[in-house]
Enzyme design. Structure first.
Site, mmCIF file in Angstrom:
data_model
loop_
_atom_site.group_PDB
_atom_site.id
_atom_site.type_symbol
_atom_site.label_atom_id
_atom_site.label_comp_id
_atom_site.label_asym_id
_atom_site.label_seq_id
_atom_site.Cartn_x
_atom_site.Cartn_y
_atom_site.Cartn_z
ATOM 1 N N ARG A 191 0.789 9.699 -135.093
ATOM 2 C CA ARG A 191 0.368 10.240 -133.797
ATOM 3 C C ARG A 191 1.386 11.323 -133.432
ATOM 4 N NH1 ARG A 191 1.528 6.209 -129.294
ATOM 5 N NH2 ARG A 191 -0.255 5.061 -130.092
ATOM 6 N N ASP A 217 5.102 2.957 -131.127
ATOM 7 C CA ASP A 217 5.356 4.079 -130.224
ATOM 8 C C ASP A 217 6.768 4.610 -130.464
ATOM 9 O OD1 ASP A 217 2.916 3.754 -128.965
ATOM 10 O OD2 ASP A 217 3.737 2.898 -127.126
HETATM 11 C C1 LIG Z 1 -2.287 8.642 -126.587
HETATM 12 C C2 LIG Z 1 -0.889 9.058 -126.257
HETATM 13 C C3 LIG Z 1 0.168 8.356 -126.769
HETATM 14 C C4 LIG Z 1 1.492 8.755 -126.505
HETATM 15 N N1 LIG Z 1 2.537 8.098 -127.097
HETATM 16 C C5 LIG Z 1 3.800 8.545 -126.876
HETATM 17 C C6 LIG Z 1 4.915 7.967 -127.567
HETATM 18 O O1 LIG Z 1 4.791 7.035 -128.349
HETATM 19 N N2 LIG Z 1 6.166 8.469 -127.278
HETATM 20 C C7 LIG Z 1 6.356 9.521 -126.416
HETATM 21 O O2 LIG Z 1 7.495 9.953 -126.218
HETATM 22 N N3 LIG Z 1 5.304 10.078 -125.771
HETATM 23 C C8 LIG Z 1 4.057 9.620 -125.970
HETATM 24 N N4 LIG Z 1 3.008 10.215 -125.301
HETATM 25 C C9 LIG Z 1 3.282 11.160 -124.190
HETATM 26 C C10 LIG Z 1 3.475 12.585 -124.677
HETATM 27 O O3 LIG Z 1 4.692 12.686 -125.378
HETATM 28 C C11 LIG Z 1 3.500 13.563 -123.503
HETATM 29 O O4 LIG Z 1 4.592 13.239 -122.663
HETATM 30 C C12 LIG Z 1 2.251 13.564 -122.669
HETATM 31 O O5 LIG Z 1 1.094 13.424 -123.428
HETATM 32 C C13 LIG Z 1 2.165 14.882 -121.854
HETATM 33 O O6 LIG Z 1 2.011 15.986 -122.705
HETATM 34 P P1 LIG Z 1 0.588 16.697 -122.926
HETATM 35 O O7 LIG Z 1 0.579 17.233 -124.308
HETATM 36 O O8 LIG Z 1 -0.494 15.690 -122.653
HETATM 37 O O9 LIG Z 1 0.461 17.834 -121.863
HETATM 38 P P2 LIG Z 1 1.538 18.488 -120.849
HETATM 39 O O10 LIG Z 1 2.516 19.315 -121.615
HETATM 40 O O11 LIG Z 1 2.070 17.427 -119.935
HETATM 41 O O12 LIG Z 1 0.584 19.395 -120.017
HETATM 42 C C14 LIG Z 1 0.074 20.615 -120.550
HETATM 43 C C15 LIG Z 1 -1.141 21.035 -119.751
HETATM 44 O O13 LIG Z 1 -2.211 20.108 -119.993
HETATM 45 C C16 LIG Z 1 -2.969 19.919 -118.818
HETATM 46 N N5 LIG Z 1 -2.869 18.513 -118.393
HETATM 47 C C17 LIG Z 1 -1.955 17.615 -118.827
HETATM 48 N N6 LIG Z 1 -2.184 16.415 -118.256
HETATM 49 C C18 LIG Z 1 -3.249 16.573 -117.463
HETATM 50 C C19 LIG Z 1 -3.965 15.699 -116.606
HETATM 51 N N7 LIG Z 1 -3.627 14.421 -116.447
HETATM 52 N N8 LIG Z 1 -5.026 16.203 -115.930
HETATM 53 C C20 LIG Z 1 -5.373 17.502 -116.053
HETATM 54 N N9 LIG Z 1 -4.731 18.368 -116.858
HETATM 55 C C21 LIG Z 1 -3.685 17.913 -117.542
HETATM 56 C C22 LIG Z 1 -2.388 20.832 -117.771
HETATM 57 O O14 LIG Z 1 -3.056 22.079 -117.832
HETATM 58 C C23 LIG Z 1 -0.961 20.998 -118.247
HETATM 59 O O15 LIG Z 1 -0.354 22.175 -117.789
HETATM 60 C C24 LIG Z 1 1.711 9.855 -125.615
HETATM 61 C C25 LIG Z 1 0.630 10.575 -125.123
HETATM 62 C C26 LIG Z 1 -0.650 10.215 -125.429
HETATM 63 C C27 LIG Z 1 -1.789 11.031 -124.887
#
Ligand SMILES: Cc1cc2nc3c(=O)[nH]c(=O)nc-3n(C[C@H](O)[C@H](O)[C@H](O)COP(=O)(O)OP(=O)(O)OC[C@H]3O[C@@H](n4cnc5c(N)ncnc54)[C@H](O)[C@@H]3O)c2cc1C
Length: 305
Positions: free
Chosen positions: A182, A132
């Site tokens: 990722r 990660d």
């Molecule tokens: C499998 C996985 C592994 C990850 N690993 C890391 C890592 O190693 N390091 C790191 O820094 N970050 C990691 N992350 C977190 C990532 O960096 C983001 O902080 C996180 O995924 C939020 O961004 P987003 O792209 O999902 O959407 P966001 O920018 O948070 O949201 C965009 C839009 O998506 C929709 N949305 C988002 N979440 C939801 C929800 N729960 N329910 C309904 N609608 C929603 C909404 O419409 C929202 O406005 C990981 C995420 C995932 C999914």
């Protein structure tokens, strides 16, 4: 308002007193909706069910920013036992690790020793390990360790965060390894000196990185709950006739369950990131920062017990 609540929860995520209290209160905050239990035995039935439903999994033992050699050793041992249990129960799951839980902040030798043990156990069992990505102050060290280990172990991937200015160059530097990457937006509190603070720029950069990695022919895990990122990826792979076995979608356990199923039913690979363990506070607070709507189920969790 959204930016203020994000900063507030990211600030709380670093609060040591609340972290200690949270451990004592167990899953009272509603954390059980987004974590797979307090130990790996509790997570096994969940992984089995997810696999039966057609999902792949990556499982993460919660814990980070460890400052004690003993605790880092315990985390490494836990990883190795988890790898053996995955093999024994024939689960379709990879593992994700945070290098700060394995001693990154203590010494390079310690974290390397732990990663060697973990990677050789994982290699024997045919399991892929993803490192990660953590906050930007550790990004360089994490990528250097990744590069050193990747020369020896093919079963290793890592993460690139689109909010960091440095990420495209990092991705270019990793090309030589044809890495399993990722791609995410990034979850930590960062300054405008190193990261885009404007959400639209973070989104545009994620699209750019997805396109670049896929068109360069490297396996890509698009880890986002954002419809815009998912729709963009689907359009891109259709346009360039990129087969489904060259990419996957990844989402966190408990987030957008319907979307996870819809994508899987359309024939895409969907991997669920399933964290477990007692050290859930920092992870949980970062999820609240991303989506304040999650506060609703957290409050429900507190008052319904
Ligand atoms: C499998 C996985 C592994 C990850 N690993 C890391 C890592 O190693 N390091 C790191 O820094 N970050 C990691 N992350 C977190 C990532 O960096 C983001 O902080 C996180 O995924 C939020 O961004 P987003 O792209 O999902 O959407 P966001 O920018 O948070 O949201 C965009 C839009 O998506 C929709 N949305 C988002 N979440 C939801 C929800 N729960 N329910 C309904 N609608 C929603 C909404 O419409 C929202 O406005 C990981 C995420 C995932 C999914």
């Amino acid at each position: 308002m959204e930016a203020i609540s994000r900063r507030f929860f990211l600030y709380l995520s670093n609060n040591k007193v609340l972290d200690r209290l949270a451990k004592r209160w167990g899953s009272r905050f509603g954390a059980d909706k987004i974590i797979g239990g307090e130990n790996f035995s509790q997570a096994i039935p969940l992984i089995t069910q997810l696999n039966q439903d057609g999902f792949r999994v990556t499982v993460d033992h919660l814990g980070e920013f460890v400052n004690s050699v003993e605790v880092a050793r315990e985390h490494a041992q836990e990883c190795i036992q988890r790898i053996r249990a995955i093999g024994y129960h024939q689960l379709n799951t990879e593992i994700s690790v945070k290098l700060t839980s394995l001693g990154l902040d203590i010494s390079n030798d310690l974290v390397m020793e732990h990663m060697e043990l973990i990677l050789s156990a994982a290699k024997e069992s045919g399991i892929t390990v993803t490192i990660d990505m953590e906050d930007s102050s550790r990004c360089h060290a994490i990528l250097e360790i990744f590069k050193t280990l990747r020369r020896k172990y093919e079963n290793l991937g890592t993460v690139i965060q689109s909010y960091l200015f440095r990420s495209e160059k990092d991705m270019d530097d990793l090309q030589q390894f044809s890495p399993y990457l990722r791609l995410v937006k990034g979850a930590y509190k960062e300054s405008g000196k190193v990261a885009f603070l404007d959400k639209q720029m973070v989104d545009e950069n994620l699209k750019h990185l997805i396109k670049k990695n896929l068109l360069n022919g490297h396996y890509t895990a698009v880890a986002s709950h954002d419809d815009a990122m998912i729709d963009y990826t689907i359009k891109l792979v259709e346009e360039h006739k990129i087969p489904n076995d060259r990419f996957e979608f990844q989402m966190l356990y408990g987030m957008r369950n319907q979307l996870q199923s819809d994508l899987m039913e359309k024939g895409y690979t969907v991997r669920i990131y399933l964290p477990y363990g007692e050290d859930w506070y920092g992870y949980f607070m970062r999820r609240l920062a991303e989506r304040p709507a999650n506060v609703a189920f957290a409050l429900k969790g507190i008052f319904s017990k």
